[in-house]
Write an enzyme that holds these catalytic residues in place. Structure first.
Site, PDB file in Angstrom:
ATOM      1  CG  PHE A 111     -11.148   0.737  35.566  1.00 51.65           C
ATOM      2  CD1 PHE A 111     -10.346   1.437  36.447  1.00 51.65           C
ATOM      3  CD2 PHE A 111     -11.929   1.446  34.664  1.00 51.65           C
ATOM      4  CE1 PHE A 111     -10.319   2.826  36.435  1.00 51.65           C
ATOM      5  CE2 PHE A 111     -11.917   2.842  34.644  1.00 51.65           C
ATOM      6  CZ  PHE A 111     -11.110   3.530  35.532  1.00 51.65           C
ATOM      7  CB  SER A 179      -9.998  -6.022  33.799  1.00 53.66           C
ATOM      8  OG  SER A 179      -9.853  -4.860  33.019  1.00 53.66           O
ATOM      9  CG  MET A 180      -7.173  -1.871  35.370  1.00 50.66           C
ATOM     10  SD  MET A 180      -7.281  -0.207  36.052  1.00 50.66           S
ATOM     11  CE  MET A 180      -7.177   0.781  34.556  1.00 50.66           C
ATOM     12  CD1 TRP A 204      -6.297  -2.384  29.632  1.00 52.89           C
ATOM     13  CD2 TRP A 204      -5.243  -1.521  31.414  1.00 52.89           C
ATOM     14  NE1 TRP A 204      -6.005  -1.066  29.342  1.00 52.89           N
ATOM     15  CE2 TRP A 204      -5.351  -0.511  30.418  1.00 52.89           C
ATOM     16  CE3 TRP A 204      -4.610  -1.208  32.611  1.00 52.89           C
ATOM     17  CZ2 TRP A 204      -4.866   0.781  30.605  1.00 52.89           C
ATOM     18  CZ3 TRP A 204      -4.111   0.071  32.804  1.00 52.89           C
ATOM     19  CH2 TRP A 204      -4.248   1.049  31.808  1.00 52.89           C
ATOM     20  CG  ASP A 225     -10.121  -8.014  26.020  1.00 50.36           C
ATOM     21  OD1 ASP A 225     -10.580  -6.860  25.973  1.00 50.36           O
ATOM     22  OD2 ASP A 225      -9.601  -8.520  27.036  1.00 50.36           O
ATOM     23  CG  HIS A 257     -12.104  -6.790  29.031  1.00 54.76           C
ATOM     24  ND1 HIS A 257     -10.745  -6.975  29.150  1.00 54.76           N
ATOM     25  CD2 HIS A 257     -12.481  -6.024  30.108  1.00 54.76           C
ATOM     26  CE1 HIS A 257     -10.311  -6.360  30.238  1.00 54.76           C
ATOM     27  NE2 HIS A 257     -11.345  -5.771  30.830  1.00 54.76           N
TER      28      HIS A 257
END
Length: 310
Positions: A111, A179-180, A204, A225, A257
């Site tokens: 993201f 992540s995303m 995520w 994280d 993270h």
């Protein structure tokens, strides 16, 4: 009563075989020699022939931890103006074509991030014998489902239109993401079961269960994280994968993270081993995945199953 055949003068006591029989024996001997020759060629050095996807020398602990593997790497930029379905990126690939085609991996950022946040993985993986595509997404705020679609669009571009398409075995593809982008990696694996490997990095996603995923999946979490805490993201993602799927959960020790955004030997060594084992079918790398790695200064926890034999 059978009479004794007449032996011509000068040949009494001789055991010479008649000429037609000699020819038959010579032919048989030649056939045996050919069979022995073939078996000598194919065994015991038949491992490479048994696995046509094997690339590079036999691995060692130091070779999978090294900053670079055995292949020299070239790179080429891909403009967002020349592609559809994703935002362009950079392709890293082995310079030599002498070993034939390679498997390929597309990598998505997280993201608000750009491909530069994952750039360290490009040459590190490519130098081990893969074509690697670090991509930008259409928007830095794209959600995981969109990122999954963009990873697949990037693989399609890579294998169908890119300047390196002839270097790629289009049946041997994988996805990674942070992540995303890690959540998008799971989305891509769900949508395209033919993928050979998936590696979500501190992933995520609002979807917590992935029973549809059959692609061999290595999920990397981080103990520190706070953006995608492992208790609500990486761990339930892993636990929801079918037990019939080759799967592993690696939790980094003293990590955050953003640990996947810079050079990380633990991420690299297990990513290389996972991609080699499942994209290249290279069982020489099983030694790093089974028995399961123990907790260490860099590994908080490791769960998983030993790779299923095909």
């Amino acid at each position: 009563m059978h009479s004794t055949p007449h032996t011509p003068a000068g040949h009494r006591g001789s055991h010479r075989t008649p000429r037609p029989t000699r020819r038959r024996l010579a032919g048989a001997a030649a056939a045996i020699t050919a069979v022995v020759g073939l078996s000598t060629l194919t065994s015991p050095g038949a491992q490479a022939a048994d696995n046509p996807y094997e690339r590079g020398p036999a691995p060692t602990q130091s070779s999978i931890e090294a900053l670079r593997g055995p292949y020299s790497v070239s790179e080429t930029s891909v403009s967002s103006l020349g592609v559809t379905g994703f935002g362009g990126g950079t392709i890293y690939y082995p310079t030599s074509t002498s070993d034939g085609t390679f498997g390929a991996v597309a990598i998505a950022p997280g993201f608000t991030a750009y491909q530069s946040s994952m750039a360290w993985l490009g040459p590190r993986l490519a130098s081990q014998g893969f074509v690697v595509f670090t991509i930008d997404t259409n928007s830095t705020v794209d959600q995981p489902a969109s990122r999954g679609e963009q990873l697949l669009a990037a693989l399609d571009y890579l294998t169908e239109r890119s300047t390196v398409r002839t270097r790629i075995d289009s049946s041997r593809l994988g996805v990674m993401g942070h992540s995303m982008g890690g959540g998008g990696t799971l989305e891509a694996a769900k949508d395209r079961p033919s993928l050979q490997a998936a590696i979500p990095l501190t992933p995520w996603n609002t979807d917590k269960t992935w029973p549809e995923v059959s692609t061999p999946t290595l999920i990397v979490g981080a103990d520190g994280d706070t953006i995608a805490p492992v208790a609500s993201h990486a761990e339930p993602f892993y636990s929801s994968l079918p037990s019939s799927t080759d799967r592993a959960y690696l939790e980094l020790n003293s990590a955050t993270h953003f640990s996947p955004n810079s050079s990380n030997t633990t991420i690299a060594k297990y990513s290389i081993s996972w991609l080699k084992r499942f994209i290249d079918n290279d069982t020489r790398y099983e030694q790093f995945l089974c028995p399961l790695p123990s907790s260490s200064l860099t590994i908080e926890e490791y769960r998983g199953n030993c790779p299923h034999t095909s």
